[in-house]
Design a protein around this motif. Sequence first.
Motif, short mmCIF file in Angstrom:
data_model
loop_
_atom_site.label_atom_id
_atom_site.label_comp_id
_atom_site.label_asym_id
_atom_site.label_seq_id
_atom_site.Cartn_x
_atom_site.Cartn_y
_atom_site.Cartn_z
N ASN A 56 24.58 12.61 -63.01
CA ASN A 56 23.47 12.65 -63.97
C ASN A 56 22.70 11.34 -64.03
O ASN A 56 22.11 10.99 -65.05
N PHE A 57 22.81 10.54 -62.97
CA PHE A 57 21.97 9.34 -62.85
C PHE A 57 21.96 8.97 -61.37
O PHE A 57 22.78 9.45 -60.58
N ASP A 58 20.99 8.11 -61.02
CA ASP A 58 20.91 7.66 -59.63
C ASP A 58 21.85 6.47 -59.45
O ASP A 58 21.63 5.41 -60.07
N PRO A 59 22.89 6.61 -58.61
CA PRO A 59 23.83 5.49 -58.44
C PRO A 59 23.26 4.44 -57.49
O PRO A 59 22.68 4.77 -56.45
N CYS A 60 23.42 3.18 -57.88
CA CYS A 60 22.96 2.09 -57.03
C CYS A 60 24.12 1.34 -56.37
O CYS A 60 23.91 0.62 -55.40
N CYS A 61 25.30 1.43 -56.98
CA CYS A 61 26.45 0.70 -56.40
C CYS A 61 27.75 1.44 -56.73
O CYS A 61 27.85 2.12 -57.74
N ILE A 62 28.70 1.30 -55.82
CA ILE A 62 30.04 1.88 -56.02
C ILE A 62 31.06 0.86 -55.53
O ILE A 62 30.85 0.20 -54.51
N SER A 63 32.14 0.71 -56.29
CA SER A 63 33.11 -0.33 -55.94
C SER A 63 34.51 0.10 -56.41
O SER A 63 34.66 0.63 -57.51
#
Length: 1183
Positions: free
Chosen positions: A221-228
């Motif tokens: 439900n949102f645009d992801p910019c980073c994953i860690s």
Amino acid sequence: MRAVLTWRDKAEQCIYDLAFKPDGTQLILAAGNRLLVYDTSDGTLLQPLKGHKDTVYCVAYAKDGKRFASGSADKSIIIWTSKLEGILKYTHNDSIQCVSYNPVTHQLASCSSSDFGLWSPEQKSVSKHKSSSKITCCSWTNDGQYLALGMSNGIISIRNKNGEEKVKIERPGGSLSPIWSICWNPSREEHNDILAVADWGQKLSFYQLSGKQIGKDRPLNFDPCCISYFTKGEYILVGGSDKQVSLFTKDGVRLGTVGEQNSWVWTCRVKPDSNYVVVGCQDGTISFYQLIFSTVHGLYKDRYAYRDSMTDVIVQHLITEQKVRIKCRELVKKIAIYKNRLAIQLPEKILIYELYSDDSADMHYRVKEKIVKKFECNLLVVCADHIILCQEKRLQCLSFSGVKEREWQMESLIRYIKVIGGPAGREGLLVGLKNGQILKIFVDNLFAIVLLKQATAVRCLDMSASRNKLAVVDENDTCLVYDIHTKELLFQEPNANSVAWNTQCEDMLCFSGGGYLNIKASTFPVHQQKLQGFVVGYNGSKIFCLHVFSMSAVEVPQSAPMYQYLDRKMFKEAYQIACLGVTDTDWRELAMEALEGLEFETAKKAFTRVQDLRYLELISSIEERKKRGETNNDLFLADVFSYQGKFHEAAKLYKRSGHESLALDMYTDLCMFEYAKDFLGSGDPKETKMLITKQADWARNINEPKAAVEMYVSAGEHAKAIEISGNHGWVDMLIDIARKLDKAEREPLLMCAHYFKKLDSPGYAAETYLKIGDLKSLVQLYVDTKRWDEAFALGEKHPEFKDDIYVPYAQWLAENDRFEEAQKAFHKAGRQGEAVRVLEQLTHNAVVESRFSDAAYYYWMLSMQCLDMAQADPAQKDVMLEKFHHFQHLAELYHGYQTIHRYTEEPFSFDLPETLFNISKFLLHSLTKATPLGISKVNTLFTLAKQSKALGAYKLARHAYDKLRGLQIPARIQKSIELGTLTIRSKPFHDSEELVPLCYRCSTNNPLLNNLGNVCINCRQPFIFSASSYEVLHLVEFYLEEGITDEEAVALIDLEAPRHKREGKWQEITSNNSQTLKLDETIGSIGDDDPFTAKLSFEQGGSEFVPVVVNRSVLRSMSRRDVLIKRWPPPLQWQYFRSLLPDASITMCPSCFQMFHSEDYELLVLQHACCPYCRRRIDDTGP
């Protein structure tokens, strides 16, 4: 889970990327066209790094911490050292979008809008590979083998280290869902490499290395910019257009928000090996948070339930250590456990589980009810049919279907709540409030019962097993214990953070605090031991302790409280404590204390626990004695002390109770002889001697034999002292004992002598036998030890022991193959039978072994033995004389056959042909009857045939060969005999006259083959043969006229009266075969020159042998040198021989009376140094 802001800073430009130094001390941020280096501990900006000419989009640190890289819109990559110095720069054709270091080889992957490059320190050049689309993100696998590239067209390309594409993953959204961030799970525990993918299709997805998707896409439900990922891979951080960072499980279940921001979150990372998170935003804000994961758990008796990985519940059985995991797949907010019930609160519902069975060890749970409703509560409690929600001051009771049944409103905040048991649906709750009030609430009752009110806030509560006492820990860390009924404060203890009563013992509780565990029994002082954590339960000897996130069951021996009861002689209470769990040593101590306190029932139970049968028997015997009416407690206690090893106390009690003998027996049984002597004092000498004997017995048993010997001697027990000394080989001690003993003490002295013999000390044994005058034993000693000279000397003094000496001596000689000496010894001992038997055995052996010379010698000895026996025993005279003649004959045969055997069996012979001829002829004439053992007729005839042929006696040779044809011939001489039989036929049929034997009595020439044997065919006079050459000797045997004794005859011969020359008349007698000159001895004619010669006249024709008998005048006329006399001992008569050729000297052996030509005898004696027949030494005097 909650996030606590540690520090925050704000840069002037957007934070597009950031990276931690592997040790977590520094943070590198990409802000505008600069790199900012922060200290992670306090957010201090250490240094800005300038090197790029345009916006820096990406930054990455190598795993080894030696260098990091940054990529910029200026199309360049700069490699920096950990000292913040730029060392290398290379470029791409487009702006750099992302960089990533290989975790193993430290190879750097740098990606631009149109290609990607691989650079490593070992290579000078950068290998570049074209890309079909803009690369937005990249990530290496844990093993550094593969590189995943995320692209704007929705494709994920997995490449090997050389840049070759191995796997291609196409997302369903394509270019409408560009891949914006990817990351491999760093966990080493996962069996497969798992790739987390976040795209602008607002999806979170997981893939295996093979390209296979794991599970379904998770909507964001949102645009992801980073994953860690967290360092161990258990959680995931995702940030993006929703202006916050969300925490997810590794499976993609959202757990909560880390920190809300004012702008888009472009980057977020977890500090290595910690729970710290840093967030970088569009507006340049840098936020550093600490994540605190609170413990969510519940405990009931030995079952402990706790949250794991935020979404799972693990139920642990603290006794059996069994664990079961319940996967909820949602954030677990609260847990409650009670008996067979388990309640789990999730964000949108509450799940109620129950056990499959009533088994106390069963760990299988199943869902019983679901309450699908969102609840807000601080505490959750579950009962048999209800759940209790606690929200600040309010308590709500709900059924499992979610219906609220009751509600209680408290005066103050609820700080502690606990189910204290009760019937299903009517359970009691113990509630502690912040204002210090403690209430008891029943689930089915609206009215709360105030138990007591105290001044300080409640932190922890527990009620004793019988509900009589209440323990409270307040906010001042004080543990207060009250009597519920009287509200009286019983005692209080400081430094407490939690408290728990023992569920099995009313008077025991434990509390923890300050790193110590405190156990208190009744009103006794506290017993402390080190323990980290909080006490949450106390069951028997087990204390349940929560330390950080783990629950453990600590086995605590109840020794301290047990000893506290023992000190006050409270044995039954101590036993109850011991039953909760103490060591074997503690049980034994309890048993001993109870026994000394004469509390036999408790002692018996305790000794049964440690399985001490010895003390159980003691208690049983004391109880039996009590039943019989004994009431003397001193005596009972004395027995107890003696069993415990308190011997002096036992002795005092025995004496006090009038049983001194028991004390004495105890000391002697324990070998405590010095104490026994002290106890006796100057008492009865008899008892003192008995003590010494017992002490010696003990010394003997404990392998102290020397001490035992000395004690036995001092106690007069000589036999035992001698036995020990003898068995240990102590000759010196035996000598001392033997010399101290009186000669009247025969038995001990005989024992000494026996051991002296056994220990090879015959001299001391002899001394001992002499001391007691036992000569027979002394003789036996000399015989047993083979000390023959001393034995013979004793035998000379005491002839009665002659048999006891010579018989064993002879047997010993015989055993050592000294048979001849043995025979002489038997003879000397008067054992003629044994002497004969030895000789017969010797003879038989010699014959069997073809030692015919020895056989002849032994037969001669046998004959002489028989002669001795005939002389000694007149009753056996005839038998023995017959044996004498038989053995003499056999001796002559074997003596002659030795030469024949040597000639036929040995390769070389040194005997003259005439000798061989004479011997074989002698044997042939002698073997007219049975042939003795060992003598071969074949060998005799073969020798005779060969020598006859050689010497010209062809007729005799032919006769010998003819005789051989009738015998069994050995193969070795078969051909020789056959050849001889053939060749003899070519010889004349007569014998050489030179070989014909002459009779010296009647001067008759005898044939070589004489049917009568070795006697003259005319006068029957036996021939006398030389014992070496076996020629017929010129001797004639004569006999004495009746009335003449041997002594007189010898005297007459020795006279050698002179002869008068007289004229005689010779008469010539002519017969067919011979001519004889005979002196005419008519009466009145005294012209005989030699009267003996006249006696030899013999007319042929008589078949009977007529011996030559001489009178005194003839004897007087004989010369001493012409007469040979065989002086046989009685009962044999002497034999007289006259030499008819005095010039030819003949020698007779004075021992065996065999005749030899003097020259032959002298030569043989020189060769053998003895007589060749009887082996008499030349230096021996007399026969």
